[in-house]
Write a protein that holds these residues in place. Structure first.
Motif, PDB file in Angstrom:
ATOM      1  N   PRO B  12      24.396  29.797   3.152  1.00  0.00           N
ATOM      2  CA  PRO B  12      24.432  28.703   4.137  1.00  0.00           C
ATOM      3  C   PRO B  12      23.366  28.860   5.218  1.00  0.00           C
ATOM      4  O   PRO B  12      22.902  29.968   5.491  1.00  0.00           O
ATOM      5  N   SER B  14      23.073  28.929   8.888  1.00  0.00           N
ATOM      6  CA  SER B  14      24.056  29.157   9.951  1.00  0.00           C
ATOM      7  C   SER B  14      23.670  28.429  11.237  1.00  0.00           C
ATOM      8  O   SER B  14      22.494  28.146  11.469  1.00  0.00           O
ATOM      9  N   GLU B  16      23.468  29.746  14.034  1.00  0.00           N
ATOM     10  CA  GLU B  16      22.559  30.658  14.740  1.00  0.00           C
ATOM     11  C   GLU B  16      21.117  30.473  14.244  1.00  0.00           C
ATOM     12  O   GLU B  16      20.170  30.587  15.019  1.00  0.00           O
ATOM     13  N   GLN B  40      25.945  18.910   5.382  1.00  0.00           N
ATOM     14  CA  GLN B  40      27.139  19.775   5.370  1.00  0.00           C
ATOM     15  C   GLN B  40      27.930  19.526   4.086  1.00  0.00           C
ATOM     16  O   GLN B  40      28.012  18.399   3.608  1.00  0.00           O
ATOM     17  N   SER B  88      19.380  25.687   1.279  1.00  0.00           N
ATOM     18  CA  SER B  88      20.118  26.836   0.758  1.00  0.00           C
ATOM     19  C   SER B  88      19.941  26.986  -0.750  1.00  0.00           C
ATOM     20  O   SER B  88      19.823  26.001  -1.480  1.00  0.00           O
ATOM     21  N   GLU B  96      30.061  24.215   5.620  1.00  0.00           N
ATOM     22  CA  GLU B  96      28.813  24.848   6.072  1.00  0.00           C
ATOM     23  C   GLU B  96      27.615  24.000   5.635  1.00  0.00           C
ATOM     24  O   GLU B  96      27.744  23.060   4.855  1.00  0.00           O
TER      25      GLU B  96
ATOM     26  N   GLN C  23      28.827  24.652  14.979  1.00  0.00           N
ATOM     27  CA  GLN C  23      29.924  25.502  14.506  1.00  0.00           C
ATOM     28  C   GLN C  23      31.266  24.771  14.529  1.00  0.00           C
ATOM     29  O   GLN C  23      32.042  24.837  13.572  1.00  0.00           O
ATOM     30  N   GLN C  26      32.493  22.654  11.546  1.00  0.00           N
ATOM     31  CA  GLN C  26      32.660  23.218  10.199  1.00  0.00           C
ATOM     32  C   GLN C  26      34.079  23.037   9.671  1.00  0.00           C
ATOM     33  O   GLN C  26      34.298  23.100   8.467  1.00  0.00           O
TER      34      GLN C  26
END
Lengths: 77, 145, 145, 77
Positions: B12, B14, B16, B40, B88, B96, C23, C26
Motif C-alpha cells: 500500500p 501509506s 506517511e 483506495q 502499488s 488502503e 488515515q 481507511q
C-alpha cells in the motif's frame, strides 16, 4: 528465441509467467492462432498483444528477437 | 531518454508516504497549488462475498515506459511545476491506497484538469492487473471500465 | 442545523495533518477515490521584494456559516462519501500549506469536478483575508481574482 | 448598540477591529455614508457590507440589534 509473457488472468489460465519459443518471422495474427492452439485455456479470453512493449494491430511482424506479451484488460489505479 | 522515475511501490501507499511527498514540495516556492488523487481499495460485495484486498501485478518494463510517456505528454499539455505517479504492486488491503497521482503548479486552474486527465491515462494505458481477493480467498480479475 | 465542522486551524496545515486525514478514511471501505487540494504559499516577488508568508484572518462566525452552506450545497450537487475543508489562520510561511480540501467518493469520476468547484466556492465566498508579508516586514493585502 | 466589525485592510485603515454604535433603523447605503464620514481612510477602498453575516444589497435595513461587518475582497485559499 522469442520470449512470450503472460499477465494477470492469462498467466493464471496458461499456468505460465513466460515461455521461450523459436519463431519464424510471422504476423501477430498468425502467432495468436498458434498460441490459442497451444494453450486452449486462452480461448474466449479478452487480450491484446504487446510487441517489444508496444500495443498495435495484428499485422505487425514478430520474430525470434521479439519480446511478446499477452495482456488482459488493464485494471490499475 | 531520461531515466524513468520510480513509480511502483511494494504494498500500500501509506499516509506517511503521501505526507513525505507533500513535505518534499515545501522548498519549491513557486508552487501555489497541489492536487492529489488517491485510489483506495473498496470492500465491494460480489455474490455475497466481500473483497478483502487487491493483489496487483504489472508488466513492469512496459508500464515504466508508459508512465514515462504519460509524464512527457502531461508536461506538453499542462503548465505544471511537477508531477508524481506512484502505484502499488503486491497485496493492498481494503481501505488502503494503491495509487497516488500528485500534480503541482503555480496557480490552481490547471491542476484539476491535469489530475483527472492523468488518472484516466493511467487507467487506460498502464499494463497493471488487479486480482480482487475475497474473504474466503477466492478471487476475480478486476477490469477498468 | 448540524453543528458546523471545525475548519480553521492555527498556522500551517502540516503534511502530518494531511496524512492523519487520509488515515481516518481507511475504515470507510465504500470509498474508492479521494481527491485533495492543497494551497501552498508562493514566494512571489513584488517590486523586488519577496513574500515570506501570509498572515490570515477571517470573519470566523460568518466563514463557518459559509463553509457549512458550501458543504450542504456540495452534497446536493455531487454524490460524495465525505468532504473536509481546513483553512489556516495566523501566519503561514512560504512553501507551507494554508488550505486543504478533501473529497471522497465510491468512484473517481465525481471527485475531480467536485474538488475544483469547492475550491472556487471557498475562494469566492469565504470571508478570509490574507496579508502577504515580505522579507523586510512590509506587507500588501492579497486579493482573489 | 450595533456592532460594526472591520476586517483585513479595513481594520488596518480604521485602526479598529470593531466598534459599537447606536443606530436608528436605516438602509445600509445610509450607514455606509456615515462610516465613510467617520473614517475617511475607508474612502476609495473596495468593500462589501455583511448584515448579520449575510451579504446583500445596500437597501437592506440595519438597526441597533444588527451585527454589521465591512469586508474587503476575499483572499482565502
Amino acid at each position: 528465441m522469442a520470449t512470450i509473457k503472460y499477465f494477470g488472468m492469462l498467466a493464471e489460465a496458461t499456468g505460465l509467467q513466460e515461455e521461450r519459443m523459436a519463431l519464424e518471422p510471422q504476423a501477430v495474427s498468425t502467432l495468436k492462432q498458434l498460441l490459442l492452439e497451444k494453450h486452449p485455456t486462452l480461448m474466449g479470453k479478452d487480450f491484446r498483444i504487446a510487441v517489444n512493449q508496444e500495443l498495435g494491430d495484428d499485422n505487425r511482424m514478430v520474430s525470434d528477437t521479439t519480446e511478446i506479451a499477452l495482456l488482459p484488460p488493464f485494471s490499475g489505479g | 531518454m531520461k531515466k524513468p522515475k520510480k513509480v511502483f511501490i511494494d504494498g500500500p501507499i501509506s499516509p506517511e508516504f503521501v505526507a513525505n511527498s507533500i513535505q518534499k514540495h515545501q522548498s519549491k516556492t513557486s508552487i501555489g497549488a497541489h492536487s492529489l488523487f488517491l485510489g483506495q481499495i473498496r470492500a465491494d460485495e460480489v455474490d455475497g462475498k466481500v473483497v478483502k484486498g487487491i493483489e496487483y501485478t504489472a508488466y513492469e518494463d512496459m508500464a515504466n515506459k508508459v508512465f514515462h510517456e504519460i509524464r512527457e505528454a502531461t508536461f506538453e499539455k499542462y503548465e505544471l511545476s511537477c508531477m508524481h505517479i506512484y502505484h502499488s504492486l503486491g497485496f493492498v488491503p481494503t481501505g488502503e491506497n494503491s495509487l497516488l497521482v500528485f500534480v503541482s503548479a503555480p496557480h490552481r486552474t490547471v491542476v484539476f484538469e491535469a489530475l483527472a486527465w492523468l488518472v484516466q491515462e493511467i487507467k487506460d494505458k498502464a499494463p497493471v492487473f488487479g486480482k480482487e481477493i475475497f474473504e474466503d480467498d477466492s478471487h476475480q480479475w478486476k477490469e477498468n471500465v
